[in-house]
Write an enzyme that holds these catalytic residues in place. Structure first.
Site, PDB file in Angstrom:
ATOM      1  N   ASP A  62      86.239  66.982 -24.553  1.00 59.24           N
ATOM      2  CA  ASP A  62      86.201  67.829 -23.364  1.00 59.24           C
ATOM      3  C   ASP A  62      87.610  68.063 -22.816  1.00 59.24           C
ATOM      4  O   ASP A  62      88.397  67.116 -22.690  1.00 59.24           O
ATOM      5  CB  ASP A  62      85.327  67.159 -22.299  1.00 59.24           C
ATOM      6  CG  ASP A  62      84.839  68.120 -21.245  1.00 59.24           C
ATOM      7  OD1 ASP A  62      84.183  69.105 -21.606  1.00 59.24           O
ATOM      8  OD2 ASP A  62      85.130  67.877 -20.059  1.00 59.24           O
ATOM      9  N   GLU A 117      87.870  71.112 -26.777  1.00 62.05           N
ATOM     10  CA  GLU A 117      87.749  72.179 -25.776  1.00 62.05           C
ATOM     11  C   GLU A 117      89.136  72.396 -25.165  1.00 62.05           C
ATOM     12  O   GLU A 117      89.713  71.483 -24.582  1.00 62.05           O
ATOM     13  CB  GLU A 117      86.746  71.782 -24.692  1.00 62.05           C
ATOM     14  CG  GLU A 117      86.512  72.884 -23.680  1.00 62.05           C
ATOM     15  CD  GLU A 117      85.707  72.407 -22.484  1.00 62.05           C
ATOM     16  OE1 GLU A 117      85.002  73.232 -21.887  1.00 62.05           O
ATOM     17  OE2 GLU A 117      85.800  71.210 -22.127  1.00 62.05           O
TER      18      GLU A 117
END
Length: 228
Positions: A62, A117
């Protein structure tokens, strides 16, 4: 809109128990780690190794492009709810060093799939994150094509996703990474409105046909498709 802005506001939170402040770029329940501290990196790598030893197949990382902060943690201007250029933490000064260290210490020792990400990543940066030499990650999630229908930085607008700019952007990433790095392919995720509503026909007449058209486009490009 205000809620969406607050998700991206880097802020300092006071903790009464320690009488200290901590930095969080998203929820106050998610304190940022200090990746500049080698002991912190060691703990992260050890944790990853424990999961690898259990037999997991990979990591989806993330907002991995935000782990390296500018020296001195300067204030960054907020434009439409997102950090602008200057003091922002996107693609920070040591992010590639830390990912290469992660690769050397953990990732290269296991048969894994890794995807990062990476908000605000450029094609040039993506070539480093997901380079064919395999020194960092296998691929990245980027958001340029998913931001084309936003209004003033707000992704939940009802504006239709423009077809020609979308084709131009997909082509840019296909050509820009060809033979140099690997692409991830997606139109939907947990942070985005559904693609049939954005690009296709959400009504009953052509909903299925437009969904199949979008899926065909996704799967015929070069890269690894992700289906939400």
């Amino acid at each position: 809109k205000q809620e969406q802005m607050s998700l991206f506001m880097m802020d300092w939170e006071y903790d009464e128990e320690t009488d200290m402040y901590y930095l969080h770029q998203f929820s106050r329940k998610q304190p940022d780690l200090n990746w500049d501290n080698p002991r912190v990196r060691r703990e992260v790598f050890d944790m990853m190794t424990r999961w690898c030893e259990k037999g997991i197949d990979g990591f989806r990382m993330d907002v991995i492009s935000l782990i390296s902060k500018p020296e001195g943690l300067p204030d960054a201007p907020v434009v439409n709810g997102l950090y602008g250029d200057g003091g922002c933490a996107f693609n920070g000064p040591y992010v590639h060093d830390y990912l290469q260290e992660m690769n050397e210490e953990v990732l290269s020792h296991y048969d894994l799939l890794t995807v990062g990400e990476t908000p605000n990543v450029t094609v040039e940066e993506a070539r480093q994150y997901a380079n064919d030499e395999g020194t960092e990650l296998n691929m990245v999630f980027q958001f340029e094509h998913m931001n084309l229908d936003g209004e003033n930085g707000y992704k939940w607008s009802t504006r239709k996703l423009p077809l020609v700019p979308l084709k131009e952007n997909l082509s840019k990433w296909q050509i820009g990474l060809d033979g140099l790095a690997w692409n991830s392919l997606y139109f939907c995720n947990h942070d985005q409105p559904r693609i049939v509503n954005r690009l296709g026909d959400p009504g009953s007449l052509f909903r299925e046909a437009s969904a199949k058209c979008i899926a065909t486009c996704l799967h015929m490009m070069q890269g690894t498709p992700f289906i939400y």
